[in-house]
Motif scaffolding. Sequence first.
Motif, short mmCIF file in Angstrom:
data_model
loop_
_atom_site.label_atom_id
_atom_site.label_comp_id
_atom_site.label_asym_id
_atom_site.label_seq_id
_atom_site.Cartn_x
_atom_site.Cartn_y
_atom_site.Cartn_z
N UNK A 306 0.84 -1.13 -0.04
CA UNK A 306 -0.17 0.02 0.00
C UNK A 306 0.72 1.43 -0.02
N UNK A 307 0.36 2.32 -0.88
CA UNK A 307 1.00 3.56 -0.67
C UNK A 307 -0.01 4.70 -0.50
N UNK A 308 0.19 5.77 -0.14
CA UNK A 308 -0.69 6.76 0.05
C UNK A 308 -0.13 8.41 -0.09
N UNK A 309 -0.82 9.36 -0.03
CA UNK A 309 -0.54 10.69 -0.27
C UNK A 309 -1.09 11.33 1.16
N UNK A 310 -0.20 12.26 1.74
CA UNK A 310 -0.53 12.85 2.84
C UNK A 310 -0.42 14.34 2.70
N UNK A 311 -1.31 15.39 3.15
CA UNK A 311 -1.04 16.78 3.43
C UNK A 311 -1.00 17.03 4.71
N UNK A 312 0.21 17.57 5.09
CA UNK A 312 0.40 17.97 6.54
C UNK A 312 0.20 19.54 6.50
N UNK A 313 -0.20 20.04 7.43
CA UNK A 313 -0.51 21.65 7.86
C UNK A 313 -1.59 22.35 7.19
N UNK A 314 -2.84 21.56 7.00
CA UNK A 314 -3.68 21.97 6.27
C UNK A 314 -4.50 23.07 7.32
#
Length: 443
Positions: A306-314
Amino acid sequence: MQNGKYYIFTYGCQMNVHESEKLAGLLEERGYKKADKPEDADVLVYNTCCIREGAEQRAIGNIGNAKPIKKKNPNLIVAVCGCMTQQNGVAENLKKKFPFINIVFGANNVEFFGEYLDMFLKQRKYQRNILDEKTYQSSTKSIQMIRDDPYSAYVNITYGCNNFCTYCIVPYVRGREISRPAEEIYAEVKELINVGKYKIITLLGQNVNSYGNDLKDNKTTFPELLETIANFDGDFELRFMSSHPKDLSDELIDVIARNEKISKAIHLPVQSGSDKILKLMNRNYTREKYLGIIQKMKQKIKGLSLSTDIIVGFAQETEEDFEDTVSLLKEVQFSNAYIFMYSKRKGTVAEKMEGHLPIEVKRERIHKLLEIQKEITNNHFNSLIGTIQERVLIDGETQTLYLGKTQCGKVVKIKKEKELQLGQFVKVKITDYSGGNLYGEVQ
Ligand code: SAH
Ligand code: SF4
Ligand code: F3S
């Protein structure tokens, strides 16, 4: 027919990489050949991305580099296209900043670049053509593409996006979702299989799981499309991207699990581990729902990676919300996570939200998360030592080694003991993981 050379700069996602293959096709149709470097080109194309500010700045900086090239070669043609030019006023600003630009067009009409180029060559006048939405003519125009990779090929299944995640510019620049008719997709895939050399076929869309929702006749769902293709004769592996968790059905999980040709490397962007942030992002799923899907996939799909995308600091992300993302990463143990700092995009809903975070906080959080994921990634690859990878594509060689790729795109170095063909799938036993590379032996 022209006898000059071309060079294409591509920024952004696989969609853009694939569209650059169409641009190359249109240039070669007109007699142009690929240049090794931009300085040797008679046509320079900048296929831009605007997903984050950094992507835009990279493109703008590079367009500026065309100035000295144009000085040396006054006949140089400079074309700018892609998602950036789809934004209001951007084409005009670019032309003002870089008066040497000759052609501007949008991501929604890449297929017509040839016509714009012909027109420029005839009139020697600035050409500007941008469409707000992809049209039927554009989406169905058949082009002899110059595919970038010798063994791996992209196939569009949808264009555009209807999801309006509040941070994201894509629905504004790419317009509403259009699904290509299934028959057209099948024909393209069959053609690729018949060529014989393409071993990996990747279906592309912003949210492949909603494929078919807009089709009126002969409605086909994504799991149906995928399974039909997986049943085609031939030695190939089928991949797709990206999946949106809100539309990922049990049926899709079953189709992936029961079809050998479908890759078990699944990219499923989660963006955040906090329900509050997911809601603010308009992602339409909760942490619990996401983890439920992951659990089902882990139970049913053998060899899952599995791989993913993450946004930090929204906007409004507290320390606690961030910790929810940390704990989600630790719980799922993705083999890879693409982690981004939130970047405010003009015209999106999030742009006007309260509580945007200072850059220092975002930086601190991204560093922390990258460190955590690095360890998880290392653990994941270490855990592969001793396992058999059923399908490793041999796609390169040095004097002493063959270079292969696992399903999730990780390089495996294999000692040259018996002769292998480039572009061949082999079964590999992983013997070591060091320096970021896997090592293995052919079984
Ligand atoms: N349609 C795909 C890909 C979208 S763009 C999908 O939904 O999965 C790829 C990634 O860029 C997204 O998953 C998201 O993590 C990131 N991204 C999009 N907009 C962003 C923004 N404004 N700031 C930071 N990252 C962003
Ligand atoms: Fe952007 Fe969301 Fe559409 Fe992906 S699904 S392209 S993140 S709006
Ligand atoms: Fe960028 Fe457009 Fe892709 S904004 S990420 S190139 S769809």
